[in-house]
Write a protein that holds these residues in place. Structure first.
Motif, mmCIF file in Angstrom:
data_model
loop_
_atom_site.group_PDB
_atom_site.id
_atom_site.type_symbol
_atom_site.label_atom_id
_atom_site.label_comp_id
_atom_site.label_asym_id
_atom_site.label_seq_id
_atom_site.Cartn_x
_atom_site.Cartn_y
_atom_site.Cartn_z
ATOM 1 N N CYS A 1 0.723 -1.158 -0.150
ATOM 2 C CA CYS A 1 -0.119 0.239 -0.102
ATOM 3 C C CYS A 1 1.065 1.326 -0.106
ATOM 4 C CB CYS A 1 -0.933 -0.002 1.140
ATOM 5 S SG CYS A 1 -1.741 1.636 1.600
ATOM 6 N N CYS B 1 -6.480 -1.313 0.695
ATOM 7 C CA CYS B 1 -5.586 -1.862 1.659
ATOM 8 C C CYS B 1 -6.526 -2.162 3.007
ATOM 9 C CB CYS B 1 -4.730 -0.388 2.089
ATOM 10 S SG CYS B 1 -3.900 -0.978 3.678
ATOM 11 N N TYR C 1 1.631 -1.027 3.962
ATOM 12 C CA TYR C 1 1.099 -2.341 4.519
ATOM 13 C C TYR C 1 1.471 -3.246 3.451
ATOM 14 C CZ TYR C 1 -2.141 -6.027 5.149
ATOM 15 O OH TYR C 1 -2.555 -7.358 5.248
ATOM 16 N N CYS D 1 -5.809 0.866 6.005
ATOM 17 C CA CYS D 1 -6.113 2.116 5.808
ATOM 18 C C CYS D 1 -7.193 2.202 4.617
ATOM 19 C CB CYS D 1 -4.889 2.874 5.509
ATOM 20 S SG CYS D 1 -4.370 3.052 3.734
ATOM 21 N N CYS E 1 0.216 3.526 3.309
ATOM 22 C CA CYS E 1 0.473 3.612 4.485
ATOM 23 C C CYS E 1 1.562 2.350 4.783
ATOM 24 C CB CYS E 1 -0.569 2.816 5.484
ATOM 25 S SG CYS E 1 -1.308 1.411 5.044
HETATM 26 ZN ZN ZN Z 1 -2.666 1.316 3.560
#
Ligand code: ZN
Ligand code: ADP
Ligand code: ZN
Length: 731
Positions: A435, A475, A440, A478, A438
């Protein structure tokens, strides 16, 4: 006497030692011709014995030796047994490691050169009488030769015709002198740099020389002068009449490194690496075997150099994955080094700025002596590593591949007339999903390793347990839809640099631009001379290069190796960052490192940017212990491939049913044991299946032995079956 012979044929089913009637002068280790069925083939005498269990009338006599000396040292006959036991190799596999192909297939021969010179009894008048008047070419040839001078025959043949040269040879006017020519690998010349060891270096040298029958780990930061330590140890060993082996990862065998050693040790250095021609390799091998060379420098396979009376074995950059030979014949260089050192009663010395977790763990347990070189030899500090958060760049509207910070630093470097290296991490190319808002990254819930995206079925898969997950569209952390595949190529980076810096030389160094024998050296040489200059490259730029004008190192996509589906990915990432960072600020000018990442808080980056290996080690070894990954467990993968899908499946099922019986009996020792299609289910038309096992170490080596034996006793003529231990590529 009876000779036990290994025959040099590759047939999977023939891993037998055959008995032959020895000649009176047969010695162990010799390469001989032997009758085998209707033909004659090459064999190697493993040992001699008094009697055979076969009736005498069935035994055939050994043929003649093929060389003037036994090609196998006595040490290798012992090593053969040890390696067979440790790595489950066949005899013929070991022979293939011990004896260069050029010798095995009789391809390379010593290179002889013919010279022509005037004979001593040469007398002008006699000669002119004997030479027919109209043989003007012959007279011309004679007149062109000066007394006491040698001329290459090929040259004279070209100028005067071989018939004329031969005629004069017949007449005894000229004679032929044949000399053996050594085809030596080219090494650029340089002056030896004499240095006095620092107190730290001296302490390490002394301590190793005082503890010869040990394994040693020199844990020294990049630029701490490990090479100088190796050279002092080698000098001492040579002075005692012994010899030495120094192993270096293939891509670190740069002209710079080689000339450092030849400058100090001259002709006694032999070099073995993949860039040598057949002839060069053969000649270097002979120089080693006949004792003319006393120091062997080479990549992994040089551990099998036929050098006697070894006084030290050194593995530089011991953490490098290339020290593990994963395909057939498989072996771990560290283990072979240990075997040879026990035979020779000499130390094994591992060196690294980022030791492998395995070796450091052994050092912590007291199995390996640990030596520290905490400072650079020139007392310069390590370059500062700046972590740039690429998610924040995104949030600020910069969607490009260069962060603001890296751009500014590149501009500063270039305008100061210095050099920069930009590192593109290519390991695990494009396979994970991240992601961009963020950071991820999807991981397996059971194994805690990154999932691999498989385009064919649009799924994420765990390569350690085969669990499948839906591909990400948003994601889960987020909610952002900025999901990206981690992929970036050298070409793209070079293109963008050209646009931003139209007047600066940009060089690209990757697999594609260094395929030719000399292109890597040419590139390095050009980079050494050009200022300002930006070098864009893959892993290749991380190794061993010493360029004093490099003041900036950019790591474009540090995450790539971090999210590779490999339990060692954190370890590899730590190693890569440290190695690449070590290229900056090696001389008077201070260096700086910019590291771009989408997961700036990851512990690897925290420890790496502080050069805190010990902190990293503690964290990582604890994780491995908790998750029960190596060195606290062992992973075995039995990989089965076949062109016919049913064939591959039935071989897998058969092998698995045997292994399962064992598994059921010893269930408490196993963490995992399953058969499945491989994560990449078809490569080069072959279907791929695998049996994956992970188990605790306290039953070792019984479980591995059981699996090896099961595989080798099974008959599967149409499938290929490999057993891999702790493989780093699980695709
Ligand atoms: Zn994210
Ligand atoms: P490492 O292999 O640990 O990364 P090197 O052996 O390449 O480090 O050494 C880094 C630099 O320091 C080299 O240029 C080397 O010549 C220099 N060097 C090493 N030892 C000394 C010393 N005792 N005095 C001065 N310079 C040294
Ligand atoms: Zn898993």
């Amino acid at each position: 006497m009876i000779a036990e012979v290994i025959v040099d044929i590759t047939n999977e089913q023939v891993d037998k030692v055959f008995d032959y009637i020895a000649r009176p002068d047969t010695v162990a280790g010799e390469r001989v011709t032997v009758p085998f069925g209707p033909r004659y083939i090459t064999g190697y005498v493993l040992r001699l014995k008094e009697t055979s269990e076969y009736p005498a009338n069935l035994l055939k006599p050994l043929g003649q030796p093929k060389d003037d000396y036994p090609v196998l040292l006595p040490e290798f006959l012992a090593l053969n047994d040890q390696m067979r036991a440790a790595f489950h190799l066949r005899n013929v596999d070991c022979m293939r490691l011990f004896i260069p192909t050029q010798l095995r297939n009789d391809k390379a021969k010593p290179l002889y050169i013919n010279f022509i010179r005037l004979t001593e009894k040469f007398d002008d008048r006699e000669l002119l009488e004997n030479t027919r008047k109209n043989a003007t070419k012959q007279i011309e040839l004679i007149k062109s030769l000066r007394p006491d001078t040698m001329y290459a025959q090929t040259e004279l043949n070209k100028r005067f015709g071989s018939a004329n040269v031969n005629k004069l040879l017949d007449l005894g006017v000229v004679e032929r002198v044949t000399t053996l020519k050594k085809r030596a690998p080219k090494v650029s010349e340089r002056q030896d740099k004499i240095v006095t060891l620092t107190a730290d270096q001296q302490r390490v040298v002394d301590s190793i020389l005082n503890n010869r029958e040990h394994e040693h780990l020199i844990f020294g930061v990049t630029g701490s002068g490990k090479t100088e330590v190796y050279m002092h140890i080698i000098s001492q060993v040579l002075a005692e009449g012994k010899n030495a082996i120094l192993l270096v990862p293939e891509i670190s065998l740069t002209p710079q490194v080689l000339s450092t050693f030849t400058a100090r040790f001259g002709d006694s250095v032999a070099i073995l690496h993949s860039g040598l021609s057949d002839g060069e390799r053969f000649d270097e091998w002979q120089r080693i075997r006949t004792g003319q060379a006393r120091i062997v420098i080479g990549a992994r396979s040089a551990i099998f150099a036929p050098i006697e009376n070894v006084g030290a074995i050194i593995l530089d950059e011991e953490h490098d994955p290339s020290y593990k030979a994963e395909s057939n014949p498989r072996y771990t260089t560290h283990t072979v080094a240990r075997m040879r050192s026990e035979y020779n009663h000499c130390p094994v010395i591992y060196g690294s700025a980022t030791p492998s977790l395995d070796t450091f763990y052994r050092a912590k347990r007291g199995e390996v002596m640990l030596h520290l070189l905490p400072n650079r030899a020139n007392a310069k500090p390590m370059p500062v590593i700046d972590i740039v958060n690429m998610c924040a760049e995104m949030a600020n509207g910069n969607t490009g591949i260069f962060s603001e910070k890296l751009m500014t630093e590149l501009e500063n470097t270039v305008s100061a007339g210095n050099q920069a290296m930009l590192f593109i991490n290519r390991r695990g190319f494009s396979s994970y999903m991240i992601c961009r808002e963020c950071g991820y990254v999807a991981k397996c819930e059971d194994c805690d390793v990154s999932l691999v995206y498989h385009k064919e079925d649009n799924q994420l898969k765990c390569h350690y347990c085969n669990r499948r997950y839906k591909a990400l569209t948003n994601c889960p952390k987020c909610g952002s839809s900025y999901i990206r595949m981690g992929a970036m190529g050298t070409q793209k980076v070079v293109e963008e640099l050209h646009e931003r810096f139209p007047n600066v030389t940009i060089l690209r160094m990757d697999y594609d631009t260094t395929k030719n024998k000399n292109s890597l050296n040419d590139l390095l040489e050009k980079f050494g001379k050009t200022k300002p200059c930006i070098l864009v490259g893959t892993q290749m730029i991380a190794k061993g290069h010493d360029f004093p004008s490099v003041t900036l190192v950019g790591i474009m996509n540090a995450d790539m190796s971090l999210h590779f589906s490999d339990f060692r990915s954190a370890e590899r990432t730590y190693q890569l960052i440290t190695q690449v960072a070590g290229r900056a600020g090696r001389a008077d000018k201070e260096g700086k490192v910019i590291l771009q990442t989408y997961t700036p808080k990851h512990y690897v980056y925290r420890f790496a940017s502080n050069y805190d290996y010990l902190g990293f080690y503690e964290k990582e070894i604890n994780l491995r212990e908790v998750t029960q990954f190596p060195p606290f467990s062992r992973i075995i993968r039995v990989l089965i491939t076949a062109e016919d899908k049913d064939e591959a499946r039935s071989t897998t099922a058969r092998l698995y049913s045997h292994i399962q019986d064992y598994y059921i009996e010893h269930r408490d020792k196993f963490l995992f044991c399953e058969a499945m299609a491989s994560p990449v289910s078809r490569i080069e038309k072959k279907y791929r299946y695998q049996i994956l096992c992970r188990f605790l170490l306290d039953t070792e080596p019984e479980i591995s032995n059981f699996i090896y034996d099961t595989v080798s006793q099974d008959k599967h003529p149409k499938s290929l079956v490999f057993v891999e231990i702790n493989p780093s590529n699980m695709s």
